[in-house]
Write an enzyme that holds these catalytic residues in place. Structure first.
Site, mmCIF file in Angstrom:
data_model
loop_
_atom_site.group_PDB
_atom_site.id
_atom_site.type_symbol
_atom_site.label_atom_id
_atom_site.label_comp_id
_atom_site.label_asym_id
_atom_site.label_seq_id
_atom_site.Cartn_x
_atom_site.Cartn_y
_atom_site.Cartn_z
ATOM 1 N N ASP A 125 0.847 -1.189 0.000
ATOM 2 C CA ASP A 125 0.000 0.000 0.000
ATOM 3 C C ASP A 125 0.882 1.238 0.000
ATOM 4 O O ASP A 125 1.890 1.309 0.709
ATOM 5 C CB ASP A 125 -0.914 0.002 1.231
ATOM 6 N N HIS A 132 -4.182 14.090 0.442
ATOM 7 C CA HIS A 132 -4.300 13.251 1.637
ATOM 8 C C HIS A 132 -3.063 13.389 2.522
ATOM 9 O O HIS A 132 -3.176 13.581 3.739
ATOM 10 C CB HIS A 132 -4.483 11.791 1.224
ATOM 11 N N ARG A 141 1.513 16.998 12.357
ATOM 12 C CA ARG A 141 2.824 17.657 12.484
ATOM 13 C C ARG A 141 2.790 19.150 12.226
ATOM 14 O O ARG A 141 3.808 19.816 12.366
ATOM 15 C CB ARG A 141 3.824 17.002 11.515
ATOM 16 N N GLU A 198 -10.080 4.056 3.709
ATOM 17 C CA GLU A 198 -9.283 4.837 2.772
ATOM 18 C C GLU A 198 -9.734 4.469 1.364
ATOM 19 O O GLU A 198 -9.711 3.294 0.980
ATOM 20 C CB GLU A 198 -7.793 4.585 2.959
ATOM 21 N N GLU A 200 -9.231 4.016 -2.292
ATOM 22 C CA GLU A 200 -8.056 3.792 -3.122
ATOM 23 C C GLU A 200 -8.421 3.041 -4.399
ATOM 24 O O GLU A 200 -9.518 2.474 -4.526
ATOM 25 C CB GLU A 200 -6.987 2.996 -2.360
ATOM 26 N N ASP A 230 -8.793 0.452 2.103
ATOM 27 C CA ASP A 230 -7.764 0.112 3.084
ATOM 28 C C ASP A 230 -8.278 0.492 4.475
ATOM 29 O O ASP A 230 -8.011 1.587 4.967
ATOM 30 C CB ASP A 230 -6.471 0.858 2.749
ATOM 31 N N ARG A 234 -7.135 4.144 13.242
ATOM 32 C CA ARG A 234 -6.286 5.326 13.405
ATOM 33 C C ARG A 234 -5.650 5.433 14.793
ATOM 34 O O ARG A 234 -4.513 5.897 14.923
ATOM 35 C CB ARG A 234 -7.099 6.591 13.123
ATOM 36 N N GLN A 237 -2.859 2.940 14.932
ATOM 37 C CA GLN A 237 -1.787 3.412 14.059
ATOM 38 C C GLN A 237 -0.985 4.529 14.714
ATOM 39 O O GLN A 237 0.251 4.571 14.610
ATOM 40 C CB GLN A 237 -2.378 3.906 12.734
ATOM 41 N N LYS A 250 -3.393 -1.639 10.013
ATOM 42 C CA LYS A 250 -3.816 -1.843 8.627
ATOM 43 C C LYS A 250 -4.040 -3.326 8.300
ATOM 44 O O LYS A 250 -4.293 -3.665 7.144
ATOM 45 C CB LYS A 250 -2.740 -1.307 7.686
ATOM 46 N N THR A 254 -8.480 -5.534 4.006
ATOM 47 C CA THR A 254 -8.449 -4.665 2.838
ATOM 48 C C THR A 254 -9.480 -5.224 1.870
ATOM 49 O O THR A 254 -9.388 -6.382 1.468
ATOM 50 C CB THR A 254 -7.057 -4.653 2.183
ATOM 51 N N THR A 346 -4.592 6.815 -0.324
ATOM 52 C CA THR A 346 -5.886 7.479 -0.260
ATOM 53 C C THR A 346 -5.998 8.568 -1.323
ATOM 54 O O THR A 346 -5.102 9.391 -1.478
ATOM 55 C CB THR A 346 -6.108 8.087 1.129
ATOM 56 N N GLU A 360 -9.856 12.629 7.449
ATOM 57 C CA GLU A 360 -9.796 13.951 6.821
ATOM 58 C C GLU A 360 -11.155 14.646 6.826
ATOM 59 O O GLU A 360 -11.250 15.848 7.094
ATOM 60 C CB GLU A 360 -9.318 13.822 5.384
#
Length: 418
Positions: A125, A132, A141, A198, A200, A230, A234, A237, A250, A254, A346, A360
């Site tokens: 992936d 994204h 961050r 996600e 994809e 996916d 969160r 993660q 993850k 999937t 994503t 998001e």
């Protein structure tokens, strides 16, 4: 390219996802017959395994369709892929001389069960959508450090679990995992509370490699594409991903759509990747348009409720194409196998309504979105998520079929002992 008219009348409707221009590859079964290879055409699936057995579909290296997966066709290479499409088109086109011999091998789609269309060798992936990556990086961050220093130079990815790939319609259970809140001194083991999707596109590798390949060679290796969800925990993660990236967050599941849309069906919809502020090194530069104009959407249906479309975007938003991702994957000499699956990362657009994950859409849970009967920050038990995609042509569309999954509640503590 205009619509190719078929003697299968339902294939000629302008809103039909499976016209003669498409011919996606899947595996189906009926209550009376075991799983076998088929091709979608209109409201039917054409039993191509039966066609081959009857001598109506003769491909080099046959038999290739006597197994319930498409790997043997994929491994036969691009010349056989082209021969397959040409022969099926000749058999199904309006006025085909062999209609009477083919028609008994059509099975109504409404009465079949769809399975994984191929044996998945390995799964990788990527994190290759600019919007994204910027959104997620900004949340975690700050805007000034949203993109890692390497992001504009290489398609970032991680090796996932082929064993957890499931076909559309398979329920997904909320996972347990280790979670640590910012105000907690130690982690706890609990069901994920921030479970997500996600949106994809998955590239299906059809030709193996043994050593580095160019972007053009990588493009030729791709058999086709599927929709891919996916699923992502969160909160798990956030605790585990430093320093080596996603792992258990993850690995729950999937989901992919049941039909592989062959690359040839998407040729009319090629488009270029966005302009780059940082030039790529020569081995990753595109020799031509490598993305596709594929409209995508996500629907969320609560238990007992109605669907709300929560996102609309387009595959053309990607910063790196599947061919670039595949080429990068081989740079170290890493062999690629027929049956490898590459997730695009994503697919998000520049607006809030075009974001491809709930992380998001709700901006980390701070801005819940409206759905039927309430709001959502992340997925709740009983919610069904559906991904859809289509490329719009001249009087026809190329569809992928739905990529859906319903979230089941977490099991009782799996480590509890009486």
């Amino acid at each position: 390219m205009p619509l190719l008219r078929s003697w299968v009348d339902s294939a000629n409707a302008p809103d039909q996802p499976f016209p003669l221009n498409n011919l996606p590859c899947g595996v189906f079964s009926t209550p009376d017959e075991e799983a076998r290879c088929g091709v979608a055409i209109g409201d039917f699936v054409l039993d191509v395994a039966a066609l081959e057995e009857a001598g109506l579909l003769e491909l080099p290296g046959a038999p290739l369709l006597d197994v319930p997966y498409w790997n043997e066709v994929m491994e036969a290479g691009p010349a056989v892929w082209a021969a397959l499409r040409a022969r099926l088109t000749a058999l199904l086109v309006e006025g085909a001389a062999e209609r009477a011999a083919v028609e008994p091998h059509l099975v109504p789609l409404a009465g079949v069960e769809l399975h994984l269309p191929y044996l998945i060798s390995e799964y990788t992936d990527f994190y290759a959508g600019r919007h994204h990556a910027t959104n997620v990086g900004t949340m975690f961050r700050g805007a000034e450090n949203a993109l890692p220093p390497n992001w504009l130079h290489i398609p970032i990815g991680y090796n996932g679990r082929a064993s957890s790939v499931v076909v559309s319609g398979t329920p997904v259970r909320r996972p347990w995992g280790q979670v640590k809140g910012p105000d907690h001194a130690a982690p706890v083991f609990q069901p994920s509370r921030r479970f997500d999707i996600e949106l994809e596109l998955g590239a299906v590798v059809g030709v193996p490699s043994d050593g580095p390949v160019t972007v053009a060679e990588a493009d030729a290796m791709i058999f086709g594409y599927v929709l891919l969800n996916d699923w992502s925990a969160r909160d798990i993660q956030a605790w585990e991903y430093q320093p080596l990236g996603p792992f258990q967050a993850k690995a729950t599941a999937t989901t992919i759509s049941p039909w592989i849309v062959m690359k040839a069906a998407l040729e009319p919809f090629r488009c270029s990747t966005p302009p780059r502020e940082v030039p790529l090194l020569p081995h990753l530069q595109e020799p031509g348009p490598m993305l596709y104009d594929i409209a995508l959407e996500v629907g969320l249906t609560p238990e007992g409720g109605r669907e709300t479309v929560i996102s609309r975007t387009n595959y053309a938003e990607m910063y790196y194409s599947a061919a670039q991702q595949l080429a990068h994957h081989t740079t170290s000499g890493c062999p690629m196998n027929a049956g490898d699956l590459l997730g695009s990362g994503t697919i998000s657009g520049s607006t809030k309504e075009s974001r491809g994950s709930l992380l998001e859409l709700s901006w980390g849970g701070k801005e819940p979105i409206a759905v039927d009967g309430g709001t959502r920050s992340f997925i709740e038990d009983g919610d069904t998520l559906v991904l859809r995609g289509q490329a719009q042509g001249d009087g026809y569309r190329i569809g992928f079929g739905e990529c859906s999954g319903k979230l089941l509640p977490a099991l009782e503590d799996p480590y509890a002992r009486n």
